[in-house]
Design a protein around this motif. Sequence first.
Motif, PDB file in Angstrom:
ATOM      1  N   UNK A 258      47.527  48.915  26.532  1.00 10.55           N
ATOM      2  CA  UNK A 258      46.268  48.882  27.282  1.00 10.55           C
ATOM      3  C   UNK A 258      45.344  49.938  26.692  1.00 10.55           C
ATOM      4  N   UNK A 259      44.185  49.507  26.212  1.00 13.08           N
ATOM      5  CA  UNK A 259      43.217  50.403  25.592  1.00 13.08           C
ATOM      6  C   UNK A 259      41.970  50.517  26.470  1.00 13.08           C
ATOM      7  N   UNK A 260      41.398  51.715  26.556  1.00 12.06           N
ATOM      8  CA  UNK A 260      40.138  51.941  27.263  1.00 12.06           C
ATOM      9  C   UNK A 260      39.184  52.692  26.332  1.00 12.06           C
ATOM     10  N   UNK A 261      37.891  52.443  26.488  1.00  6.51           N
ATOM     11  CA  UNK A 261      36.890  53.164  25.708  1.00  6.51           C
ATOM     12  C   UNK A 261      36.275  54.256  26.566  1.00  6.51           C
ATOM     13  N   UNK A 262      36.413  55.487  26.100  1.00  7.99           N
ATOM     14  CA  UNK A 262      35.889  56.650  26.814  1.00  7.99           C
ATOM     15  C   UNK A 262      34.743  57.279  26.030  1.00  7.99           C
ATOM     16  N   UNK A 263      33.703  57.669  26.746  1.00  7.92           N
ATOM     17  CA  UNK A 263      32.587  58.395  26.163  1.00  7.92           C
ATOM     18  C   UNK A 263      32.799  59.882  26.438  1.00  7.92           C
ATOM     19  N   UNK A 264      32.657  60.695  25.415  1.00  9.57           N
ATOM     20  CA  UNK A 264      32.745  62.152  25.544  1.00  9.57           C
ATOM     21  C   UNK A 264      31.321  62.702  25.511  1.00  9.57           C
ATOM     22  N   UNK A 265      30.904  63.295  26.624  1.00  3.67           N
ATOM     23  CA  UNK A 265      29.539  63.788  26.776  1.00  3.67           C
ATOM     24  C   UNK A 265      29.570  65.300  26.948  1.00  3.67           C
ATOM     25  N   UNK A 266      28.730  66.013  26.183  1.00  2.00           N
ATOM     26  CA  UNK A 266      28.594  67.466  26.349  1.00  2.00           C
ATOM     27  C   UNK A 266      27.468  67.706  27.335  1.00  2.00           C
ATOM     28  N   UNK A 267      27.830  68.211  28.507  1.00  2.00           N
ATOM     29  CA  UNK A 267      26.874  68.446  29.581  1.00  2.00           C
ATOM     30  C   UNK A 267      26.068  69.713  29.389  1.00  2.00           C
ATOM     31  N   UNK A 268      25.192  70.023  30.335  1.00  2.00           N
ATOM     32  CA  UNK A 268      24.320  71.198  30.248  1.00  2.00           C
ATOM     33  C   UNK A 268      25.083  72.518  30.156  1.00  2.00           C
ATOM     34  N   UNK A 269      26.297  72.559  30.703  1.00  2.00           N
ATOM     35  CA  UNK A 269      27.088  73.789  30.663  1.00  2.00           C
ATOM     36  C   UNK A 269      27.720  74.025  29.292  1.00  2.00           C
ATOM     37  N   UNK A 270      27.681  72.991  28.427  1.00  2.00           N
ATOM     38  CA  UNK A 270      28.333  73.101  27.124  1.00  2.00           C
ATOM     39  C   UNK A 270      29.740  72.526  27.127  1.00  2.00           C
ATOM     40  N   UNK A 271      30.260  72.218  28.305  1.00  2.00           N
ATOM     41  CA  UNK A 271      31.590  71.627  28.411  1.00  2.00           C
ATOM     42  C   UNK A 271      31.486  70.118  28.324  1.00  2.00           C
ATOM     43  N   UNK A 272      32.469  69.504  27.681  1.00  2.00           N
ATOM     44  CA  UNK A 272      32.480  68.053  27.559  1.00  2.00           C
ATOM     45  C   UNK A 272      33.253  67.419  28.704  1.00  2.00           C
ATOM     46  N   UNK A 273      32.809  66.240  29.097  1.00  2.00           N
ATOM     47  CA  UNK A 273      33.521  65.456  30.101  1.00  2.00           C
ATOM     48  C   UNK A 273      33.593  64.023  29.603  1.00  2.00           C
ATOM     49  N   UNK A 274      34.479  63.243  30.187  1.00  2.00           N
ATOM     50  CA  UNK A 274      34.621  61.849  29.794  1.00  2.00           C
ATOM     51  C   UNK A 274      34.167  60.935  30.917  1.00  2.00           C
ATOM     52  N   UNK A 275      33.716  59.767  30.509  1.00  2.00           N
ATOM     53  CA  UNK A 275      33.353  58.713  31.449  1.00  2.00           C
ATOM     54  C   UNK A 275      33.527  57.393  30.718  1.00  2.00           C
ATOM     55  N   UNK A 276      33.526  56.324  31.445  1.00  5.34           N
ATOM     56  CA  UNK A 276      33.603  55.002  30.843  1.00  5.34           C
ATOM     57  C   UNK A 276      32.364  54.754  29.990  1.00  5.34           C
ATOM     58  N   UNK A 277      32.540  54.104  28.860  1.00  5.89           N
ATOM     59  CA  UNK A 277      31.397  53.792  28.001  1.00  5.89           C
ATOM     60  C   UNK A 277      30.374  52.947  28.763  1.00  5.89           C
ATOM     61  N   UNK A 278      30.838  52.126  29.679  1.00  5.71           N
ATOM     62  CA  UNK A 278      29.935  51.306  30.482  1.00  5.71           C
ATOM     63  C   UNK A 278      29.033  52.105  31.402  1.00  5.71           C
ATOM     64  N   UNK A 279      29.346  53.387  31.621  1.00  2.47           N
ATOM     65  CA  UNK A 279      28.539  54.253  32.483  1.00  2.47           C
ATOM     66  C   UNK A 279      27.455  55.009  31.727  1.00  2.47           C
ATOM     67  N   UNK A 280      27.363  54.812  30.418  1.00  2.00           N
ATOM     68  CA  UNK A 280      26.425  55.584  29.598  1.00  2.00           C
ATOM     69  C   UNK A 280      25.136  54.798  29.380  1.00  2.00           C
ATOM     70  N   UNK A 281      24.009  55.496  29.607  1.00  2.00           N
ATOM     71  CA  UNK A 281      22.710  54.918  29.273  1.00  2.00           C
ATOM     72  C   UNK A 281      21.866  56.000  28.627  1.00  2.00           C
ATOM     73  N   UNK A 282      20.878  55.567  27.868  1.00  2.00           N
ATOM     74  CA  UNK A 282      19.974  56.514  27.227  1.00  2.00           C
ATOM     75  C   UNK A 282      19.204  57.280  28.297  1.00  2.00           C
ATOM     76  N   UNK A 283      19.120  58.590  28.131  1.00  2.00           N
ATOM     77  CA  UNK A 283      18.342  59.426  29.055  1.00  2.00           C
ATOM     78  C   UNK A 283      16.889  59.434  28.586  1.00  2.00           C
TER      79      UNK A 283
END
Length: 74
Positions: free
Chosen positions: A43-68
């Motif tokens: 079972x494979x999932x696609x995760x997006x790694x996002x560096x937030x304002x604090x400088x720490x990275x978090x993950x979320x589903x790729x489907x949750x990502x949109x251009x800011x």
Amino acid sequence: MGERYEYVPHRLLRRRVRDIASGVEGELMAVISENVSGVGAEHWVELAYVRGPSGREFTTSVGNIESAPGGEAG
């Protein structure tokens, strides 16, 4: 079982994005297809790694990502 993860190209890499689930904006650092298999079928999932304002990275589903706003200008 093979590899546990692989990098996936994405049009928003290194751009400003928003995580729809949390509302947090940051820079999309990577998209990774990760094997989260237990016993049995793979079972494979696609995760997006996002560096937030604090400088720490978090993950979320790729489907949750949109251009800011301003994210495409790069």
